[in-house]
Design a protein around this motif. Sequence first.
Motif, PDB file in Angstrom:
ATOM      1  N   ASP A 174       0.804  -1.225   0.000  1.00 14.19           N
ATOM      2  CA  ASP A 174       0.000   0.000   0.000  1.00 14.19           C
ATOM      3  C   ASP A 174       0.837   1.275   0.000  1.00 14.19           C
ATOM      4  O   ASP A 174       0.280   2.386  -0.019  1.00 14.19           O
ATOM      5  CB  ASP A 174      -0.929   0.017   1.222  1.00 14.19           C
ATOM      6  CG  ASP A 174      -2.045  -1.016   1.120  1.00 14.19           C
ATOM      7  OD1 ASP A 174      -2.382  -1.399  -0.022  1.00 14.19           O
ATOM      8  OD2 ASP A 174      -2.547  -1.441   2.169  1.00 14.19           O
ATOM      9  N   LEU A 175       2.164   1.133   0.022  1.00 11.72           N
ATOM     10  CA  LEU A 175       3.034   2.300   0.126  1.00 11.72           C
ATOM     11  C   LEU A 175       3.746   2.624  -1.192  1.00 11.72           C
ATOM     12  O   LEU A 175       3.965   1.760  -2.027  1.00 11.72           O
ATOM     13  CB  LEU A 175       4.076   2.074   1.217  1.00 11.72           C
ATOM     14  CG  LEU A 175       3.535   1.961   2.645  1.00 11.72           C
ATOM     15  CD1 LEU A 175       4.653   1.611   3.609  1.00 11.72           C
ATOM     16  CD2 LEU A 175       2.846   3.248   3.077  1.00 11.72           C
ATOM     17  N   ARG A 176       4.092   3.901  -1.327  1.00 11.76           N
ATOM     18  CA  ARG A 176       4.866   4.392  -2.472  1.00 11.76           C
ATOM     19  C   ARG A 176       6.219   4.845  -1.912  1.00 11.76           C
ATOM     20  O   ARG A 176       6.300   5.870  -1.219  1.00 11.76           O
ATOM     21  CB  ARG A 176       4.136   5.543  -3.164  1.00 11.76           C
ATOM     22  CG  ARG A 176       2.703   5.182  -3.572  1.00 11.76           C
ATOM     23  CD  ARG A 176       1.889   6.411  -3.922  1.00 11.76           C
ATOM     24  NE  ARG A 176       2.294   6.986  -5.195  1.00 11.76           N
ATOM     25  CZ  ARG A 176       1.736   6.685  -6.372  1.00 11.76           C
ATOM     26  NH1 ARG A 176       0.747   5.802  -6.436  1.00 11.76           N
ATOM     27  NH2 ARG A 176       2.149   7.257  -7.483  1.00 11.76           N
ATOM     28  N   LEU A 177       7.264   4.085  -2.213  1.00 10.17           N
ATOM     29  CA  LEU A 177       8.548   4.273  -1.557  1.00 10.17           C
ATOM     30  C   LEU A 177       9.676   4.447  -2.565  1.00 10.17           C
ATOM     31  O   LEU A 177       9.631   3.910  -3.674  1.00 10.17           O
ATOM     32  CB  LEU A 177       8.873   3.064  -0.668  1.00 10.17           C
ATOM     33  CG  LEU A 177       7.820   2.662   0.366  1.00 10.17           C
ATOM     34  CD1 LEU A 177       8.182   1.317   0.977  1.00 10.17           C
ATOM     35  CD2 LEU A 177       7.698   3.731   1.443  1.00 10.17           C
ATOM     36  N   ILE A 178      10.694   5.177  -2.155  1.00 12.34           N
ATOM     37  CA  ILE A 178      11.969   5.192  -2.872  1.00 12.34           C
ATOM     38  C   ILE A 178      13.001   4.596  -1.923  1.00 12.34           C
ATOM     39  O   ILE A 178      13.200   5.103  -0.809  1.00 12.34           O
ATOM     40  CB  ILE A 178      12.386   6.610  -3.282  1.00 12.34           C
ATOM     41  CG1 ILE A 178      11.344   7.219  -4.221  1.00 12.34           C
ATOM     42  CG2 ILE A 178      13.761   6.588  -3.958  1.00 12.34           C
ATOM     43  CD1 ILE A 178      11.607   8.691  -4.550  1.00 12.34           C
ATOM     44  N   VAL A 179      13.618   3.503  -2.339  1.00 11.63           N
ATOM     45  CA  VAL A 179      14.605   2.816  -1.496  1.00 11.63           C
ATOM     46  C   VAL A 179      15.972   2.893  -2.170  1.00 11.63           C
ATOM     47  O   VAL A 179      16.101   2.572  -3.359  1.00 11.63           O
ATOM     48  CB  VAL A 179      14.213   1.344  -1.260  1.00 11.63           C
ATOM     49  CG1 VAL A 179      15.228   0.672  -0.339  1.00 11.63           C
ATOM     50  CG2 VAL A 179      12.809   1.249  -0.656  1.00 11.63           C
ATOM     51  N   ALA A 281      21.336  11.808  -5.652  1.00 11.28           N
ATOM     52  CA  ALA A 281      20.184  12.685  -5.477  1.00 11.28           C
ATOM     53  C   ALA A 281      19.387  12.805  -6.771  1.00 11.28           C
ATOM     54  O   ALA A 281      18.145  12.799  -6.756  1.00 11.28           O
ATOM     55  CB  ALA A 281      20.649  14.060  -4.999  1.00 11.28           C
ATOM     56  N   LYS A 282      20.075  12.921  -7.903  1.00 13.31           N
ATOM     57  CA  LYS A 282      19.379  12.986  -9.196  1.00 13.31           C
ATOM     58  C   LYS A 282      18.555  11.731  -9.442  1.00 13.31           C
ATOM     59  O   LYS A 282      17.427  11.794  -9.950  1.00 13.31           O
ATOM     60  CB  LYS A 282      20.387  13.160 -10.344  1.00 13.31           C
ATOM     61  CG  LYS A 282      20.913  14.557 -10.527  1.00 13.31           C
ATOM     62  CD  LYS A 282      21.373  14.816 -11.950  1.00 13.31           C
ATOM     63  CE  LYS A 282      22.411  13.829 -12.432  1.00 13.31           C
ATOM     64  NZ  LYS A 282      22.859  14.134 -13.815  1.00 13.31           N
ATOM     65  N   GLU A 283      19.121  10.575  -9.088  1.00 10.57           N
ATOM     66  CA  GLU A 283      18.408   9.310  -9.292  1.00 10.57           C
ATOM     67  C   GLU A 283      17.168   9.240  -8.400  1.00 10.57           C
ATOM     68  O   GLU A 283      16.118   8.732  -8.811  1.00 10.57           O
ATOM     69  CB  GLU A 283      19.339   8.137  -9.009  1.00 10.57           C
ATOM     70  CG  GLU A 283      18.869   6.811  -9.568  1.00 10.57           C
ATOM     71  CD  GLU A 283      18.951   6.735 -11.083  1.00 10.57           C
ATOM     72  OE1 GLU A 283      18.176   5.946 -11.659  1.00 10.57           O
ATOM     73  OE2 GLU A 283      19.778   7.443 -11.688  1.00 10.57           O
ATOM     74  N   ILE A 284      17.287   9.743  -7.178  1.00  6.55           N
ATOM     75  CA  ILE A 284      16.131   9.788  -6.285  1.00  6.55           C
ATOM     76  C   ILE A 284      15.057  10.696  -6.859  1.00  6.55           C
ATOM     77  O   ILE A 284      13.857  10.374  -6.849  1.00  6.55           O
ATOM     78  CB  ILE A 284      16.550  10.268  -4.885  1.00  6.55           C
ATOM     79  CG1 ILE A 284      17.480   9.236  -4.230  1.00  6.55           C
ATOM     80  CG2 ILE A 284      15.328  10.518  -3.996  1.00  6.55           C
ATOM     81  CD1 ILE A 284      18.138   9.727  -2.952  1.00  6.55           C
ATOM     82  N   GLY A 285      15.463  11.851  -7.388  1.00  6.07           N
ATOM     83  CA  GLY A 285      14.513  12.763  -8.009  1.00  6.07           C
ATOM     84  C   GLY A 285      13.802  12.135  -9.187  1.00  6.07           C
ATOM     85  O   GLY A 285      12.592  12.325  -9.384  1.00  6.07           O
ATOM     86  N   ALA A 286      14.544  11.348  -9.977  1.00  2.41           N
ATOM     87  CA  ALA A 286      13.936  10.658 -11.111  1.00  2.41           C
ATOM     88  C   ALA A 286      12.881   9.662 -10.652  1.00  2.41           C
ATOM     89  O   ALA A 286      11.806   9.532 -11.259  1.00  2.41           O
ATOM     90  CB  ALA A 286      15.024   9.948 -11.922  1.00  2.41           C
ATOM     91  N   LYS A 287      13.172   8.941  -9.566  1.00  6.61           N
ATOM     92  CA  LYS A 287      12.205   7.961  -9.057  1.00  6.61           C
ATOM     93  C   LYS A 287      10.987   8.658  -8.462  1.00  6.61           C
ATOM     94  O   LYS A 287       9.874   8.126  -8.512  1.00  6.61           O
ATOM     95  CB  LYS A 287      12.870   7.062  -8.006  1.00  6.61           C
ATOM     96  CG  LYS A 287      14.032   6.232  -8.568  1.00  6.61           C
ATOM     97  CD  LYS A 287      13.609   5.412  -9.772  1.00  6.61           C
ATOM     98  CE  LYS A 287      14.723   4.533 -10.309  1.00  6.61           C
ATOM     99  NZ  LYS A 287      15.783   5.287 -11.013  1.00  6.61           N
ATOM    100  N   ALA A 288      11.173   9.865  -7.916  1.00  2.21           N
ATOM    101  CA  ALA A 288      10.024  10.635  -7.433  1.00  2.21           C
ATOM    102  C   ALA A 288       9.104  10.990  -8.591  1.00  2.21           C
ATOM    103  O   ALA A 288       7.875  10.952  -8.462  1.00  2.21           O
ATOM    104  CB  ALA A 288      10.502  11.898  -6.720  1.00  2.21           C
ATOM    105  N   ALA A 289       9.695  11.308  -9.734  1.00  3.72           N
ATOM    106  CA  ALA A 289       8.882  11.597 -10.925  1.00  3.72           C
ATOM    107  C   ALA A 289       8.127  10.361 -11.385  1.00  3.72           C
ATOM    108  O   ALA A 289       6.950  10.433 -11.774  1.00  3.72           O
ATOM    109  CB  ALA A 289       9.774  12.121 -12.044  1.00  3.72           C
TER     110      ALA A 289
END
Length: 360
Positions: A174-179, A281-289
């Motif tokens: 049920d969660l939306r996560l970036i790991v 950080a860029k990769e995390i931002g991409a996954k947020a998108a």
Amino acid sequence: MSHLILVINLGSTTTKLALYRDLSCTYIKTYSHDKGIIKLDQKAQEEIRYQIIIDFLNESNTNASDIDFVSARGGLLKPIEGGTYLINDDMLLDLNTRRYGEHASNLSGILAHSFAKNHGIKAVITDPVVVDELCDEARLTGIKDVNRKSIFHALNQKAVARKFADSIDQTYEDLRLIVIHMGGGITVGAHLGGKVIDVNNGLKGDGPMSPTRAGSIPVDALLDYLEDTNISHADLISLVSKRSGLLSHLDSADVEEIVSSIKEGDRDKEQVVSAMVFQIAKEIGAKAAVLKGQVDQIIFTGGLSYSDYIIDSITEYVDFIAPITVYAGELEMDALAYGAYSVLEDNRLLKSYIREEEHD
């Protein structure tokens, strides 16, 4: 009724073994190997590593006949969805023939199967590095016959995702996560609906650079490098997966030592680490998108997560996206025990590995 589970996790330089009574670890030990063992091929290591398992049981005063189930780290196999798989003949054949590559983790499944067969029990693997749950958009590239591959720290990423979900009384699905797993290699996964729908290939040139890996490289610059150096395909793979990143720039992959030098004023090392942090950080931002900006939590794990300097540096870039949790180190042994325990409690969760036919 409780179950005694033997957990086997082989790396290139270590053999990690543990005993779990259901989900509680009762005995655990890591055996480090010298170069005499490490340099042997996979087949030659089998007998040596199997004896280590027997020695481990003797040291823990455990009779082999008391083991109810064996759970092993998954090796290099065909792409499969996450979950726990029986080590069957199809899987064993792919591991023994090194069809998808040679790595010490292959031996985990081979030895687990041997032990289980010798004692009339079952052996399983859970969430190997080849877990592939990519959405189609993540898989396709701009070249029709070139697709992205899913190779990442699936076992630990899913383990910490579940741990976080449990900590807030939610379900992983049920969660939306970036790991973000940060070790010798770095992988950043977008978790949606209990699946990792997008993740960089942390082994062979994708995503951020890491202590020992190249990450994404501009195609034109790489082609120029190939022409200038005349490097072979095998040497190039070795370069991008073992001898790049911080090691290439600083002749060291020891992040603790590097950070210590930075704090003493080493600006050259600071510049390189800042570049790695920037790329993470860029990769995390991409996954947020990928998750359309709806992120419940960002979770850091792996050995580099012990470094407050690294975590704080990345946080400055990404804390606007979602709250941050850190589970330093890895939960691989717990995750392997969890996979085995889950199918012992509900056999419907056990999956079957089906070998793909080979074509000339």
